[in-house]
Every structure is written in C-alpha cells, then in structure tokens.
Design an enzyme around this catalytic site. Structure first.
Site, PDB file in Angstrom:
ATOM      1  N   ARG A  63       0.833  -1.210   0.000  1.00 18.72           N
ATOM      2  CA  ARG A  63       0.000   0.000   0.000  1.00 18.72           C
ATOM      3  C   ARG A  63       0.864   1.255   0.000  1.00 18.72           C
ATOM      4  O   ARG A  63       0.552   2.236  -0.687  1.00 18.72           O
ATOM      5  CB  ARG A  63      -0.935  -0.015   1.203  1.00 18.72           C
ATOM      6  CG  ARG A  63      -1.960   1.123   1.201  1.00 18.72           C
ATOM      7  CD  ARG A  63      -2.906   0.999   2.381  1.00 18.72           C
ATOM      8  NE  ARG A  63      -3.705  -0.222   2.301  1.00 18.72           N
ATOM      9  CZ  ARG A  63      -4.509  -0.643   3.272  1.00 18.72           C
ATOM     10  NH1 ARG A  63      -4.608   0.031   4.402  1.00 18.72           N
ATOM     11  NH2 ARG A  63      -5.215  -1.750   3.127  1.00 18.72           N
ATOM     12  N   HIS A  67       0.577   4.198  -2.806  1.00 16.27           N
ATOM     13  CA  HIS A  67       0.285   5.580  -2.436  1.00 16.27           C
ATOM     14  C   HIS A  67       1.446   6.509  -2.783  1.00 16.27           C
ATOM     15  O   HIS A  67       1.236   7.697  -3.033  1.00 16.27           O
ATOM     16  CB  HIS A  67      -0.038   5.662  -0.939  1.00 16.27           C
ATOM     17  CG  HIS A  67      -1.431   5.214  -0.605  1.00 16.27           C
ATOM     18  ND1 HIS A  67      -2.310   5.981   0.116  1.00 16.27           N
ATOM     19  CD2 HIS A  67      -2.102   4.082  -0.926  1.00 16.27           C
ATOM     20  CE1 HIS A  67      -3.461   5.334   0.251  1.00 16.27           C
ATOM     21  NE2 HIS A  67      -3.352   4.170  -0.375  1.00 16.27           N
ATOM     22  N   ASN A  95      -4.507   9.242   3.575  1.00 12.94           N
ATOM     23  CA  ASN A  95      -3.353   8.517   4.108  1.00 12.94           C
ATOM     24  C   ASN A  95      -3.323   8.385   5.625  1.00 12.94           C
ATOM     25  O   ASN A  95      -2.776   7.413   6.157  1.00 12.94           O
ATOM     26  CB  ASN A  95      -2.050   9.208   3.678  1.00 12.94           C
ATOM     27  CG  ASN A  95      -1.753   9.039   2.204  1.00 12.94           C
ATOM     28  OD1 ASN A  95      -2.250   8.115   1.560  1.00 12.94           O
ATOM     29  ND2 ASN A  95      -0.938   9.919   1.657  1.00 12.94           N
ATOM     30  N   HIS A 194      -5.855  -6.308  -2.996  1.00 14.32           N
ATOM     31  CA  HIS A 194      -6.755  -6.332  -1.842  1.00 14.32           C
ATOM     32  C   HIS A 194      -7.045  -7.754  -1.373  1.00 14.32           C
ATOM     33  O   HIS A 194      -7.830  -7.950  -0.453  1.00 14.32           O
ATOM     34  CB  HIS A 194      -8.063  -5.618  -2.176  1.00 14.32           C
ATOM     35  CG  HIS A 194      -7.925  -4.134  -2.196  1.00 14.32           C
ATOM     36  ND1 HIS A 194      -8.965  -3.284  -2.519  1.00 14.32           N
ATOM     37  CD2 HIS A 194      -6.859  -3.327  -1.926  1.00 14.32           C
ATOM     38  CE1 HIS A 194      -8.554  -2.025  -2.450  1.00 14.32           C
ATOM     39  NE2 HIS A 194      -7.270  -2.030  -2.107  1.00 14.32           N
TER      40      HIS A 194
END
Length: 335
Positions: A63, A67, A95, A194
């Site tokens: 992740r 990001h 975030n 995911h």
C-alpha cells in the site's frame, strides 16, 4: 520558429538536453550492480523478518508503494515526515489512518546505509520491498528496474486528488488510473492486491449499510448474510469510536496472495464499494469480464499483476532527476 532557424549552439544544446533526459529517466535492472551489489539481498532479508513477525506487514508495504507512486510518481515522497518547511503526505485524509509500515522501510534503509552509504534511494527501496512483500505471502515475482531518485518535495494536496477512495465510483477510479498512464486492465489487476490486508470500518461502513444485501445474491445466500452480520458487528452504523475497527479485505485467505479477491467480487461480497464496483457497476462491462477472467485463471492474474506492478513502479517524477537526491534518512530531506 523552426529548428532550422535556431543557432547551431542552441540546436546542439537542445539535442544534448534531450539526450540527457533520455539517459536520466532510464531505469535499469543492473543499476546498483557495481555500487551496491547486495541491495536485493538486504531488502529481502529485512522483508522476510517483517512478514514473518506479522503477515499484515506485506500489505502495509504494498500500500505504501501504491500511495507513493500515485502522488508525484515513485519518488519516496510518501515517506517524508512533516517539518517546519515541508508538509508531507502522511496526514492527508486518504493517508492519515491507512498507511503503516514506515518503520520497516527505516530498518531497510539503515541496513543499506551500513552496507553502501548514500547509494540506494528510498524510492527504490520501497519498490523492491513491495515486490518482496508480495512474493513472501505467495504472490508472483517480477523484475524491478531501478535508478529512482528521492524527491525533495511532497504532494499533500495531490494525495487527496490522485488516490482513489473507498466509496468512489468506477468511472472516477478509472480516470485516476488513466491519469497515471495505467489502463483499465492494470486497474483491475492491481486492485487484486486487496487479497491481502485490512480495511477500517470508516472505509466499508457505507457498503455494508448500503447495497451489500441487494448485491449479495439477492440477500438469500446464508453465507453472505452471516458475513454481513459479522461485518456489522465490527462496524456499527454510527459512532466515531468504531471507525478504526478493522477486518480483512479478503475473508477467505486474508494472509495469502491469491485470486480469492475476484471470487469474492463474483459472490458480490466485496468489502468496499470501490471493490464491488469492478464487478457490479452497470458501467463495468470490461472490468466485470476481467474479474471473471482472473477468478478463473490465477496464472493470468499473477502475470498481469506482475506486468502492472512494473508499470506502476515506472511512474516517474521527472523533477526528481534534477532536484532529487538519495536520502540518508527516508523521513527527511538531506541537509
């Protein structure tokens, strides 16, 4: 004015600049072969320790990488702490509660600074670590081009603008991926990440008190009803106290990187609205077909995920090649 009307010096200067840009922006598999030949082994060892201590660390690092790359390109900007002169990305609304794993990157950086000081960028560390994280929980391998520089800026506002949110519609999510040069196929494959990791109540509350029953096999599947009851026990309809309660995004094999996520979507049991949109949206003919394909063909999913992760990792912050650096501490710009 045509190029033929420019002075020879200016023409050659422009040609030289173009050549410089071409060389500077080129990532290579052997970038650290002479300057830090053990970089891959060092990162792998630290990631093995991290995932062994807690399998969730794999999802945290993946992740972080995602990001990072969606804001200013893959330049380590997501790792920067706030200072008097710089507002980092960590406290942006997308975030602030969702990113963890920073200490893992700190440990890797410290090890590499001992091994080959001032050589390996934090952006490259994060890219390698994300690949190893996936492998260590059963996912595919891919080669990683290296040579990124660390940004000296962060994109606080860009974090909210560029990153998809849990309740976002399909077309909006697609547009954010296309903006980064990633296709619809890349989007569906990368969403397959995911299959590991957790989500906060705040991010799936709208889904479980919205269309979950309507999309879960008309609400008549006892397994779906039991799953929904469990989710609602974790995440009540109101109350800030429960917003940080978490559950696995893949309720079948939450600590294994596999194609279970796509089977969940086909059962219409996706945890977040943005997940289920891939299969259930009336506008998602292409995404629905891809979900079905990756559910039926795990090897096809692994291959596309690998290819899409390379594309993700190649999203570039061109400014960093001129103003960037190799940080000695991933949290702060060099002084």
């Amino acid at each position: 004015m045509g190029i033929s009307n420019l002075s020879p010096c200016l023409v050659y200067g422009l040609m030289g600049l173009c050549a410089f840009l071409s060389v500077s922006h080129s990532l290579t598999l052997d970038y650290y072969a002479k300057t830090c030949p053990t970089v891959l082994q060092v990162v792998r060892k630290e990631m093995e320790c991290a995932v062994l201590s807690d399998p969730r660390n794999a999802a945290f690092v993946v992740r972080l990488h995602f990001h990072d790359c969606f804001v200013q390109g893959c330049d380590g900007s997501v790792l920067l702490d706030d200072t008097i002169t710089l507002q980092g990305e960590k406290k942006a609304s997308t975030n602030i509660h969702s990113l963890k794993g920073f200490r893992i990157i700190d440990r890797i950086k410290n090890s590499l600074e001992s091994e080959c000081p001032g050589i390996v960028s934090c952006a490259d560390i994060l890219t390698i670590a994300a690949r190893d994280a996936v492998i260590l929980v059963g996912g595919p391998y891919w080669e990683i081009p290296l040579g990124r520089m660390d940004s000296t800026t962060a994109g606080y506002e860009l974090a909210d603008a560029n990153l998809p949110s849990a309740n976002e519609g399909l077309l909006s999510i697609i547009s954010k991926f296309l903006y980064q040069g990633l296709s619809v196929t890349d989007m569906v494959a990368l969403s397959g990440a995911h299959t590991i990791g957790m989500a906060r109540c705040e991010n799936f509350r709208e889904r479980i008190y919205g269309d979950f029953e309507a999309t879960s096999n008309d609400g008549n599947n006892p397994i779906s009803k039991s799953y929904l009851d469990k989710l609602r026990s974790i995440c009540p309809p109101v109350g800030k106290a429960a917003e940080n309660n978490i559950t696995a995004m893949d309720n079948v094999t939450p600590e294994v990187f596999d194609n279970s996520y796509f089977h969940m979507l086909m059962r219409e049991e996706g945890l977040m609205n943005s997940d289920q949109e891939l299969y259930s949206s009336l506008l998602g003919m292409e995404t629905r077909a891809l979900v079905k394909k990756y559910a039926a063909e795990p090897l096809a999913f692994f291959q596309q995920f690998s290819d899409s992760m390379v594309k993700l990792g190649n999203i570039t912050n061109y400014d960093s090649y001129f103003t960037g650096e190799v940080r000695t501490n991933c949290r702060f710009i060099n002084t």
